[in-house]
Write a protein that holds these residues in place. Structure first.
Motif, mmCIF file in Angstrom:
data_model
loop_
_atom_site.group_PDB
_atom_site.id
_atom_site.type_symbol
_atom_site.label_atom_id
_atom_site.label_comp_id
_atom_site.label_asym_id
_atom_site.label_seq_id
_atom_site.Cartn_x
_atom_site.Cartn_y
_atom_site.Cartn_z
ATOM 1 N N TYR A 33 0.840 -1.201 0.000
ATOM 2 C CA TYR A 33 0.000 0.000 0.000
ATOM 3 C C TYR A 33 0.878 1.256 0.000
ATOM 4 C CZ TYR A 33 -3.826 -3.108 1.264
ATOM 5 O OH TYR A 33 -4.752 -4.125 1.252
ATOM 6 N N SER A 64 -5.394 9.091 3.462
ATOM 7 C CA SER A 64 -4.406 8.623 2.483
ATOM 8 C C SER A 64 -3.788 9.824 1.770
ATOM 9 C CB SER A 64 -5.054 7.664 1.470
ATOM 10 O OG SER A 64 -6.246 8.212 0.930
ATOM 11 N N THR A 95 -6.503 1.527 -1.974
ATOM 12 C CA THR A 95 -6.793 2.005 -0.620
ATOM 13 C C THR A 95 -8.158 2.668 -0.550
ATOM 14 O OG1 THR A 95 -4.440 2.345 -0.187
ATOM 15 C CG2 THR A 95 -5.974 3.528 1.233
ATOM 16 N N VAL A 108 -8.140 -2.771 4.203
ATOM 17 C CA VAL A 108 -6.959 -3.625 4.123
ATOM 18 C C VAL A 108 -7.272 -4.940 4.825
ATOM 19 C CG1 VAL A 108 -5.430 -1.618 4.074
ATOM 20 C CG2 VAL A 108 -5.965 -2.717 6.256
ATOM 21 N N GLY A 125 -4.549 1.526 6.363
ATOM 22 C CA GLY A 125 -5.406 1.990 5.278
ATOM 23 C C GLY A 125 -6.346 3.097 5.715
#
Length: 769
Positions: free
Chosen positions: A416, A433, A462, A467, A475
């Motif tokens: 990720y 994120s 994501t 996750v 995540g």
């Protein structure tokens, strides 16, 4: 506490304070500040390395004054302790109010709330004091006897009669200790040292007197490194003089003449001949996160034959080149110090993580080789995506490209895109994120020489699902609820309002990148997701408010309550590091829609003005529920006035922040600098162009300077200000390349090839805005 115990505690504290004051006065005498042969460069003279190292503990900028180079692996700096012997409250290891220095360690984060590093603490002492200094000098010092500038730190310790000086290359810390002629010099190294409450374990050390070297390794567990199982750190230390005697120690047991030792509390002690002509001991300490062999190669390539002054000359030159990327003219002496220090702090992180030969520890715990790029780590993305990386998109585009490639490598090796990568792994610090904004913005601003499709697929991964259990990365926590309900329900997850706003922000960035890449269906999908934040807007209270899965807003609502003052989370469980007032403005990439949520544009302006007016005017003051410069979601708030047809108020409040929320002293930042985030805000805002992170747009405000020149790789953007004065904060007119602008923003493409942005300023708002 019983009165008698209380009185005795106060008695002990008073004795300690009196002892410190007497020691400072008596020992100081005619002690001189270090005065190296190599002096700071023309621009470095304006840098105050102590800004952000002190003030109220929980508002400290957490910067450090020590020696480093731009994005250096080594950050060689003093570690300090309080009167009671406690290690520095500042997470970088140095707290301005501390009266004692413990020694000088080689690694740390810059300006963050996390405490990591503190490796290989070097402790200068003498034959008479060596046995009592194994955990640190604990020496009294005075700021009158300190000196620091980019690439250099020096301090004279009057009680020990030792002068310590530090400089650095990217991967090597270089020490110079000057002893008095009566002393027998000793240098100790606490091999298993660590900052704060961290620990270094599994230490191993070997002394090689024939080559004047020491080598070793530890596994360090700090705030972040312990989250992925610890970080192996290797070193090679080389002295400029032969050893007279040496010893290792483990715990309290010293073994003279022993060359090899292991343990969790491990150190070495090296003694030298005394004499009038041998008062100086120089030491080079190279580090690596791959191997001892690589540490030795780092030493040879970067500092092998160079002496202290040669290394310092090179460090000064590196900083002069970076600081020259933005030249400013005009303003006050204090403003220039704040600006150049802010630019300096903006360029300390991320951290170079590869060795000279290109090898680095990947997120899969394997050794990789960087080819065609430099590998970086320690990216405070939740903070730095807002200001630092947009600054790099202007003045450090090559480095920014390599940072993006590094993020992609982390994703390929770990699964990720990370949120706060540090050292060799995921930390999962903060939420959201933010790598999405960093990558999308860079691509939109013309940085294209990276694998954008691979990055894009990781962004989607994501954004569109949780996750798996056991993943090293958290995540987007609760993303499944976000996708199902089109907001984060407060009864199913914590941080529901803050998460919804941050996830929506990231989705808007993904939508812009998808559009640029020709993924039209994805762009439509993520544009829809990017508006999910609106589903938490309570039209009755006019705030973003927690809402449960049944679409009911939380009944008890206190928008003035800060998370810090609500330990149970009863009223603030839906917010992060702030109040509902502070999260009310957290939608910088969709400002027109944000303004439209309020019952009128006039009401929006009125409420936003109140948000600033109720904030305390001063740097380092206790924050309240209103504007706080140290609170990341608010960093864009002053620019929202531009989107409500009141650019005069953007100009008014940006100038107010520049003048009241920054200073030239140790408490000159309004909170953690977070890898230069607050510093980069000052740099950009003072230039009059402020980025909307995750987009290709800059908002315009009034510059502080009469002229500024920004180096955009091979091009130059010149900012000229007519009628500049301290009492002229308001823009009258703006020209871009001699064309009069009729808007309050510019796009990156308009300045990518350089040009001239000219402002006409005045003491009153321009007629008609």
């Amino acid at each position: 506490m019983k009165p008698g115990i209380f009185a005795r505690c106060w008695f002990v504290i008073c004795i300690l304070v009196i002892h410190h004051l007497l020691a400072t006065v008596i020992l100081a005498g005619d002690v001189q500040m270090p005065n190296p042969t190599v002096q700071p460069g023309t621009l470095g003279k304006d840098v105050s390395c102590f800004i952000g190292t002190g003030g109220t503990v929980y508002l400290c900028g957490n910067n450090f004054p020590g020696a480093t180079v731009p994005f250096g692996m080594v950050r060689l700096s003093p570690d300090t302790a309080s009167l009671l012997g406690n290690r520095a409250s500042n997470s970088s290891g140095y707290y301005y109010a501390d009266p004692h220095i413990l020694g000088f360690s080689h690694t740390r984060l810059a300006g963050t709330g996390a405490t990591d590093g503190g490796n290989f603490l070097v402790i200068p002492c003498t034959a008479q004091t060596a046995s009592s200094k194994r955990r640190g000098i604990n020496g009294v010092y005075s700021h009158h006897h300190e000196r620091a500038f980019p690439g250099y730190y020096g301090v004279t310790l009057p009680g020990l009669d030792i002068t310590a000086e530090l400089t650095a290359t990217c991967r090597v810390g270089v020490h110079r200790y000057t002893f008095s002629k009566h002393q027998v010099p000793h240098i100790q190294m606490h091999v298993t040292s660590a900052l704060g409450k961290g620990a270094s374990k599994s230490g191993a050390v070997r002394i090689m007197p024939e080559t004047r070297e020491i080598e070793g390794a530890v596994r360090t567990f700090g705030t972040f490194s312990k989250r992925y199982g610890g970080l192996n750190t290797y070193f090679v230390a080389r002295f400029n003089r032969p050893f007279h005697d040496f010893a290792t120690y483990s715990g309290d047991t010293e073994t003279p003449g022993q060359t090899v030792a292991r343990g969790d509390d491990l150190g070495v002690d090296v003694g030298f001949e005394a004499g009038d002509t041998s008062r100086v001991v120089e030491l080079k300490v190279a580090i690596s996160y791959v191997s001892i062999a690589n540490a030795r190669e780092n030493l040879e390539q970067e500092a092998g034959q160079a002496d202290f002054d040669q290394v310092l000359t090179a460090a000064v030159a590196q900083w002069e080149e970076k600081l020259a990327r933005i030249q400013i003219f005009g303003g006050s002496d204090v403003q220039r110090v704040i600006f150049r220090t802010a630019l300096y702090h903006s360029l300390q992180m991320p951290t170079t993580f590869q060795d000279a030969r290109g090898e680095y520890l990947g997120f899969d715990r394997q050794i990789h080789t960087a080819s065609g790029f430099h590998y970086y780590t320690d990216m405070s993305l939740w903070d730095s995506f807002r200001t630092v990386h947009p600054l790099f998109n202007l003045i450090a585009r090559r480095e920014q490209r390599d940072m993006i490639v590094s993020l992609i490598k982390m994703a390929e090796q770990g699964g990720y895109l990370p949120r706060w990568p540090s050292g060799g792994g995921y930390t999962s610090s903060m939420f959201g994120s933010p790598a999405d904004m960093v990558i999308a913005e860079s691509y939109l601003k013309g940085i294209r020489n990276f694998d954008v499709e691979t990055a894009y697929q990781f962004m989607k991964k994501t954004a569109l699902g949780p996750v798996p259990a056991g993943s090293p990365f958290s995540g987007r926590v609760g993303v499944e609820h976000y996708l199902e309900h089109e907001y984060c329900p407060a009864d199913l997850m914590k941080k529901s309002v803050a998460s919804t706003i941050e996830y929506s922000y990231a989705d808007q960035s993904i939508a812009r990148l998808a559009e640029a890449l020709g993924h039209r269906d994805d762009a439509i999908l993520f544009q829809q997701h990017g508006r999910f934040y609106k589903n938490l807007w309570n039209s009755e209270t006019q705030f973003f408010q927690p809402r449960d899965s049944r679409k009911e807003f939380q009944a008890e609502f206190r928008p003035e309550m800060l998370t810090y003052l609500d330990p149970s989370g009863k009223f603030t469980h839906a917010y992060v590091e702030g109040s509902a007032w502070q999260w009310r403005w957290g939608v910088p990439s969709d400002p027109a829609e944000l303004v439209s949520l309020f019952k009128s544009r006039e009401y929006f302006v009125q409420e936003l003005e109140q948000f600033f007016a109720r904030s305390p005017a001063g740097v380092g003051l206790n924050p309240n529920a209103y504007y706080w410069q140290g609170n990341q979601p608010d960093l864009y708030a002053a620019y929202l006035f531009n989107h409500a047809s009141r650019p005069d108020l953007t100009q008014k409040w940006v100038r107010w922040i520049l003048e009241t929320k920054y200073g030239e002293r140790e408490n000159g930042l309004d909170g953690n600098d977070d890898g230069g985030t607050l510093s980069a805000w000052y740099v950009l805002s003072s230039l009059g162009i402020y980025p909307t992170a995750g987009t290709d747009r800059y908002e315009i405000t009034g510059p502080l300077w009469e002229r500024a020149e920004i180096q955009l790789q091979d091009q130059r953007l010149t900012i000229l200000v007519d009628n500049a004065a301290a009492n002229h904060p308001y823009i009258q007119r703006v020209w871009l390349n001699e064309k009069l602008l009729d808007r309050r923003w510019i796009q990156h493409a308009e300045i990518a090839n350089g040009g001239t942005l000219r402002f006409e300023m005045g003491s009153e708002p321009a007629k008609g805005g």
